[in-house]
Every structure is written in C-alpha cells, then in structure tokens.
Design an enzyme around this catalytic site. Sequence first.
Site, short mmCIF file in Angstrom:
data_model
loop_
_atom_site.label_atom_id
_atom_site.label_comp_id
_atom_site.label_asym_id
_atom_site.label_seq_id
_atom_site.Cartn_x
_atom_site.Cartn_y
_atom_site.Cartn_z
N ASN A 152 49.14 -118.21 66.60
CA ASN A 152 48.31 -118.26 67.81
C ASN A 152 49.14 -118.19 69.09
OD1 ASN A 152 49.52 -120.75 67.86
ND2 ASN A 152 47.63 -121.95 67.86
N HIS B 113 51.76 -120.12 69.85
CA HIS B 113 52.39 -121.35 70.34
C HIS B 113 53.91 -121.25 70.24
CE1 HIS B 113 52.12 -123.52 66.15
NE2 HIS B 113 53.31 -123.01 66.28
N ASP C 192 60.44 -130.37 68.47
CA ASP C 192 59.25 -131.16 68.20
C ASP C 192 59.37 -132.01 66.93
OD1 ASP C 192 59.22 -128.87 66.60
OD2 ASP C 192 57.60 -127.94 67.74
N GLU D 129 50.10 -125.50 72.20
CA GLU D 129 49.00 -124.69 71.70
C GLU D 129 48.30 -123.96 72.86
OE1 GLU D 129 49.08 -124.34 68.67
OE2 GLU D 129 49.13 -126.18 67.50
C1 F6R Z 1 58.86 -125.59 65.02
C2 F6R Z 1 58.02 -125.11 66.12
C3 F6R Z 1 56.92 -124.13 65.87
C4 F6R Z 1 57.28 -123.06 64.83
C5 F6R Z 1 56.10 -122.14 64.60
C6 F6R Z 1 56.39 -121.10 63.53
O1 F6R Z 1 59.84 -126.49 65.49
O2 F6R Z 1 58.19 -125.53 67.21
O3 F6R Z 1 56.59 -123.51 67.08
O4 F6R Z 1 58.39 -122.33 65.28
O5 F6R Z 1 54.99 -122.89 64.21
O6 F6R Z 1 56.60 -121.74 62.32
P1 F6R Z 1 57.11 -120.93 61.04
O7 F6R Z 1 58.52 -120.56 61.33
O8 F6R Z 1 57.03 -121.94 59.91
O9 F6R Z 1 56.22 -119.76 60.88
#
Ligand code: F6R
Length: 238
Positions: free
Chosen positions: A133, A135, A67, A140
Amino acid sequence: MKVIKVLNNKEVGKMTAELILENIHSNPSIVLGLATGSTPESTYEYLIGDFKKNKTDWSKVRTFNLDEYVGLEPTHKKSYRYFMDEKLFKSVNINIKNTHVPNGINNTDPEAYDKLIAENGGIDLQLLGIGTNGHIGFNEPGTSFESLTSVVDLAQETIDVNSRFFASIDEVPKQAISMGLQSIMNAKKVVLIAIGKNKAEAIKQLVNGNISINWPCTVLQKHKDVTIIVDEEAASLI
Ligand code: F6R
C-alpha cells in the site's frame, strides 16, 4: 531519484549490500537506518558473507531500526529486535549497544527516538522496504508527511500481508511504534528496495505518482538523495 533495475532478489541483496559497504568503508562510524521484513534479508545475508570473507569492521557503526510491533518484548521471536539480532547483528562485529530498535513495550515517549537519532548526528543512510500500500516504516496511507516517531495503527492490508510471519492472523499486533515520514526524510541518503510483483503498483506510485498522503512513499520524491533498487517484477509497471 535514481532507479536501479536488477534481475532478482539475490541481485537486489548484492547491489544494496555493496552500496552499504561502500558507505561503511568511507565512514566507519556511519549511522545506518535499517528495515526488517522479507526484502532486506538477502542484503543482510550478503553483508554477513562479506564480514566472513573481508572482515569489514562494524565496531563503530551505529544503527537505528525503523519500527517495532507494540506489545512484543525484544526477546519475542516475532519482534523486530529479535529479527535484527538473528539476521544481522550477531553475525558481524557490531557493538550491540550501538544498535537501536524502538521499544514495543516502553513507548510512552516515542519522539525520544528522534532525539536520540539527532544526538547521534542523524541517519547517514536509511534503508527502506515498501508495503504493497506504499507504506514506508509503518507509516500507512493518510499519515502526515510531518510525522515523527509515534505509535501507529497498522492498516488491515499490512496485518493481512504480515500474517505470513505469524501462526495465525489473530497473533499479528495491530499497532507498531514507527519512525515517522519526517524522521525518514531527515536521513541524508535513502535506499529503498523492493522485490516481487505485489510491489509493482507501490513502485509505480513512488516513481511516477502524484505526491499524496494516500501513497506515503511519494514523500520521497521531495528527498534529494534517493536510490531505488528493484527486481524486474517490482519494476514491471515503471
Ligand atoms: C519494516 C518496515 C516495512 C517493510 C514493508 C515491506 O521494518 O518498515 O515498511 O519494509 O512492510 O515488508 P516486506 O519486506 O516483508 O515485504
């Protein structure tokens, strides 16, 4: 679903990097799906350490990131392209032309990203973090399991959590371009990593919850090759 519990962040990084390295060694032109955020940082540090020491060859490896924030130029210091260049790509011998991050500015044909992945033979190993959450990517709660790469709205919880990377919450983009849940499910192998207490509920849902779009991670229960590597805190509810 295979769950591996380890002690801490450092151990998650080591175990995950070793798994990635094993896969690079057996397939030097592997297609890797990569994630950003805090969680994979220890993995990328270990991979860089390995490159310095063992000179693992990344020259044929191809990568696709999950992403990117909408509105951020690839050169923006908070963009995920910049993150990947800084945290991994510039420190191994990968050909930068073989690295792909969705474009947060020119994103009129998001599904072209899925086509490009398919043209490269599909993702062999997809690395994932997980949101508090549930995701994965920026899919989401409420996202269709059939979704492909698209421009998505970030949940308020994600904006709040990710504000730690920005000077103020107002600077956090409200949208991202993200591979969809189907795009992720198309990967041959999935490795999901999580660190810390605030991920414990999401990991519980991922492993033991009902499959539901309210917890996007639960789609992975339908995938035939998923490995979860978690520290003790993230594993505290399973
Ligand atoms: C990042 C992504 C997100 C993160 C998630 C956890 O490329 O796709 O799904 O993996 O938000 O983020 P952290 O590792 O910062 O807790």
